[in-house]
Design an enzyme around this catalytic site. Sequence first.
Site, PDB file in Angstrom:
ATOM      1  CE  LYS A   1      -2.147  -1.088   3.609  1.00  9.87           C
ATOM      2  NZ  LYS A   1      -1.301  -2.405   4.196  1.00  9.87           N
TER       3      LYS A   1
ATOM      4  NE  ARG B   1      -4.561  -1.091   9.781  1.00 10.04           N
ATOM      5  CZ  ARG B   1      -3.607  -0.795   9.213  1.00 10.04           C
ATOM      6  NH1 ARG B   1      -3.369   0.310   8.622  1.00 10.04           N
ATOM      7  NH2 ARG B   1      -2.340  -1.477   9.292  1.00 10.04           N
TER       8      ARG B   1
ATOM      9  NE  ARG C   1       7.713  -2.497   6.392  1.00  9.85           N
ATOM     10  CZ  ARG C   1       6.370  -2.347   6.293  1.00  9.85           C
ATOM     11  NH1 ARG C   1       5.773  -1.864   5.271  1.00  9.85           N
ATOM     12  NH2 ARG C   1       5.917  -2.767   7.284  1.00  9.85           N
TER      13      ARG C   1
ATOM     14  NE  ARG D   1       6.144  -0.195   9.983  1.00  6.91           N
ATOM     15  CZ  ARG D   1       5.239  -0.232   9.290  1.00  6.91           C
ATOM     16  NH1 ARG D   1       4.970   0.384   8.332  1.00  6.91           N
ATOM     17  NH2 ARG D   1       3.777  -0.971   9.662  1.00  6.91           N
TER      18      ARG D   1
ATOM     19  NE  ARG E   1       2.043  -4.849  11.056  1.00  8.20           N
ATOM     20  CZ  ARG E   1       3.037  -4.864  10.214  1.00  8.20           C
ATOM     21  NH1 ARG E   1       4.371  -5.132  10.520  1.00  8.20           N
ATOM     22  NH2 ARG E   1       3.055  -4.108   9.089  1.00  8.20           N
TER      23      ARG E   1
END
Length: 223
Positions: free
Chosen positions: A18, A93, A132, A167, A178
């Site tokens: 996203k 969300r 990431r 992160r 998540r």
Amino acid sequence: MPDREHNVVLLGAPGAGKGTQAKMLSDELGVPHISTGDILRGAVAAGSELGAQAKGYMDRGELVPDELVIAIARERLAQADCAPGFVLDGFPRTVAQAEALDQVVDELGREALIVINLAVDEDEIVRRLSGRRLCRGCEGIFHIDDEGVEDGGACPNPDCDDELYQRSDDRPEAIRERLEVYRRQTQPLIDYYGERGLLVNVSGVGGPEEIAAAVLAAVRERS
Ligand code: AP5
């Protein structure tokens, strides 16, 4: 058909791409990229009251309470730079957030939303999130498998050279939570928007440019 406002929502699991797609799409359309995750991480980094309220939820991979996030989105969407449209990334969300967004769109007299669902399977999601890396300087989003990206190394963007970091919610326990939260609370939005005829499914697998072209085509077709 004349060009209209581009009021875009990007839906998708954590790691579906996203943020990557929202940056490209907002540059292409000339409208702001609004990421509730980025706003909340900024508040945590600034040590603000909002950051203090949000931090624990974010580190555990849980959603921040609806009332806090809805207030952030409501305030941001009312700002003047959103007049030609916006690309929402990470909001809504929950069904309560989607209902609040409908209300804001209505109150501000905005045109209908265009909701793009980026579909990516779960093994690929875990691969993307665990690898990431982000840049503190240019805020670029990278992956450890990308050329020129190494742990402890500098940003591969030749105009930047700042520090890369991971992160805190990209740890395995937080990733699992998540994904569970996504299945329980966010996936129902696919039906919510599908039933209203606003949803377009786009495969989130492939090169980022190829996906960006498909996303842009879907947005243009509805504009
Ligand atoms: P948020 O920041 O919104 O995180 P998220 O939804 O979990 O999404 P991510 O940012 O992890 O992934 P992404 O889909 O943007 O993927 P990206 O482009 O980075 O939210 C974080 C937290 O904030 C939440 O857990 C919650 O606590 C809180 N929060 C935020 N909004 C909230 C809300 N509305 N309500 C309540 N709480 C909220 O890409 C991922 C990786 O894949 C990168 O390494 C990238 O390089 C790579 N990649 C991207 N595209 C591709 C591709 N096409 N092929 C291969 N790799 C790719």
